[in-house]
Enzyme design. Structure first.
Site, PDB file in Angstrom:
ATOM      1  N   GLN A  84       0.959  -1.290  -0.093  1.00  0.00           N
ATOM      2  CA  GLN A  84       0.058  -0.080  -0.019  1.00  0.00           C
ATOM      3  C   GLN A  84       0.742   1.193   0.097  1.00  0.00           C
ATOM      4  OE1 GLN A  84      -2.461  -0.603   3.546  1.00  0.00           O
ATOM      5  NE2 GLN A  84      -3.212  -2.443   2.698  1.00  0.00           N
ATOM      6  N   HIS A 148      -0.812  -0.188   5.718  1.00  0.00           N
ATOM      7  CA  HIS A 148      -1.150   0.723   6.581  1.00  0.00           C
ATOM      8  C   HIS A 148      -0.329   1.919   6.788  1.00  0.00           C
ATOM      9  CE1 HIS A 148      -3.797  -2.679   8.687  1.00  0.00           C
ATOM     10  NE2 HIS A 148      -4.118  -2.633   7.325  1.00  0.00           N
ATOM     11  N   GLU A 242     -14.660   3.052   9.546  1.00  0.00           N
ATOM     12  CA  GLU A 242     -15.290   4.124  10.485  1.00  0.00           C
ATOM     13  C   GLU A 242     -15.136   5.363   9.992  1.00  0.00           C
ATOM     14  OE1 GLU A 242     -13.689   1.832  14.867  1.00  0.00           O
ATOM     15  OE2 GLU A 242     -13.015   3.999  14.323  1.00  0.00           O
ATOM     16  N   TYR A 252      -9.075   6.971  19.798  1.00  0.00           N
ATOM     17  CA  TYR A 252     -10.179   6.267  18.901  1.00  0.00           C
ATOM     18  C   TYR A 252     -10.264   4.897  18.864  1.00  0.00           C
ATOM     19  CZ  TYR A 252     -11.066  11.010  17.826  1.00  0.00           C
ATOM     20  OH  TYR A 252     -11.455  12.376  17.585  1.00  0.00           O
ATOM     21  N   TYR A 263      -9.471 -11.248   9.856  1.00  0.00           N
ATOM     22  CA  TYR A 263      -9.690 -11.588   8.400  1.00  0.00           C
ATOM     23  C   TYR A 263     -10.276 -13.126   8.382  1.00  0.00           C
ATOM     24  CZ  TYR A 263      -8.154  -7.042   6.713  1.00  0.00           C
ATOM     25  OH  TYR A 263      -8.074  -5.854   6.605  1.00  0.00           O
TER      26      TYR A 263
END
Length: 368
Positions: A84, A148, A242, A252, A263
């Site tokens: 990513q 991430h 979210e 959070y 997963y």
């Protein structure tokens, strides 16, 4: 061959089942116009004052699109293009016309350990080249994990710069530890210095650029056009994506509280709330895999004023979220099945522009 055929059939069935879970109605009154063709992964893009575009291709290229022509920008930082990671978001300084600063986030391999981590830099554009480049923040330590990195950028009305970094696949350590980068929203002054009133300035050994923590992988962040609050969304695991309103010093919750599971279906936690932790304004189960985020503040789309748009990578549509009293009350699918929605911006003309993987940048229009 038999095993391969079975795998393909099972994979297709699972894909069908997953897609069938998303019940949002499809809007057929709107379509699109392809504005910038032949892009691979337009992770971020911005409009310059002349209404041309700067487009970040994840692989590590910046494209200047003007009058139908593409020009590649030189001087782009070397990116750690893994998973990513790559060249990520791009944003203009609020006073860009006066100072010329452009801000970028990207995965960088700079540092002692192998791998990479998210970095924030600024530069100016001269003769199709980035000049006066300077890295304002580089997260540590590097890791070879490919997931991430975050990462979105916004400026608030006071000129503070906010950007996100995902927890880099280390959920059990990074997001809840103020001494470690990752799983955070950060706040800086526009020159990279740290505001004196950041919430953790007086916490010994903390990363004082941190503004909020307990995040998983925020790939959307935008200022609400009326309240001027910072809204963000983040990827959950399996379920539990979210939407949050970002507030100074707040936790959070990831991975202590979540609406998602691993997963493979096993439990992460039995808690969706806990004192001292912020609960999401909205969550998606199943996950839509959100990327890109924009409010509609123009009058181009009647009845949609102040609606929130969120891209879905998983289901390949633009999610039109109707909001009332701070809650999402209805959702509908735009650009359904067009491709993985990566980035969203409202243009100077008031139209919504959407970056679609393996297609390009499209303009959302109403069917005639």
């Amino acid at each position: 061959m038999k095993f391969l055929l079975q795998s393909i059939i099972i994979s297709g069935l699972l894909s069908f089942i997953a897609c069938a879970q998303d019940k949002n109605p499809v809007n057929t009154q709107h379509s699109y116009e392809l504005v910038v063709p032949e892009l691979i992964n337009p992770w971020g893009f911005v409009f310059l004052p002349d209404e041309s575009m700067l487009i970040n291709e994840k692989e590590g290229r910046i494209i200047h699109f003007k009058d139908g022509a593409k020009t590649e920008i030189n001087g782009v930082p070397k990116v750690y293009n893994r998973g990513q990671g790559g060249l990520l978001d791009i944003k203009l300084h609020p006073k860009y016309k006066d100072n010329g600063w452009i801000y970028l986030t990207f995965s960088s391999s700079e540092g002692e350990k192998k791998g990479g981590h998210t970095a924030l830099m600024r530069a100016k554009l001269q003769n199709n080249m980035l000049v006066e480049s300077e890295v304002l923040y580089k997260a540590t330590p590097n890791t070879t994990k490919g997931q991430h990195f975050g990462s979105r950028i916004v400026f608030d009305d006071n000129g503070y710069l906010f950007f996100t970094i995902g927890e880099r696949g280390n959920r059990d350590v990074n997001p809840q530890d103020l001494m470690r980068d990752g799983g955070k929203v950060y706040r800086l002054n526009d020159d990279g210095s740290i505001p004196k009133d950041n919430p953790f300035m007086n916490i010994e050994n903390s990363k004082t650029a941190i503004y909020s923590y307990g995040h998983r992988n925020p790939q959307g962040m935008v200022i609400h056009p009326l309240t001027r609050e910072i809204w963000s969304h983040e990827h959950g695991p399996k379920g539990g994506d979210e939407i949050n309103i970002i507030k100074s010093g707040k936790n959070y919750g990831w991975p202590v509280i979540t609406y998602g599971v691993n997963y493979i279906g096993t439990e992460i936690t039995d808690k969706t709330s806990k004192p001292g932790m912020e609960e999401p304004l909205h969550y998606w189960t199943p996950s839509i895999a959100p990327s890109g985020m924009e409010f509609i503040s123009s009058d181009r789309y009647k009845g949609w004023e102040n609606n929130l748009l969120v891209g879905s990578l998983k289901f390949q549509y633009l999610d039109n979220c109707y909001i009332k009293d701070g809650k999402v009350i209805k959702e509908e699918r735009l650009l359904d099945g067009l491709g993985r929605v990566r980035s969203i911006n409202q243009g100077p003309d008031g139209f919504i522009y959407v970056g679609i993987e393996n297609l390009g940048i499209v303009k959302l229009i109403k069917n005639k």
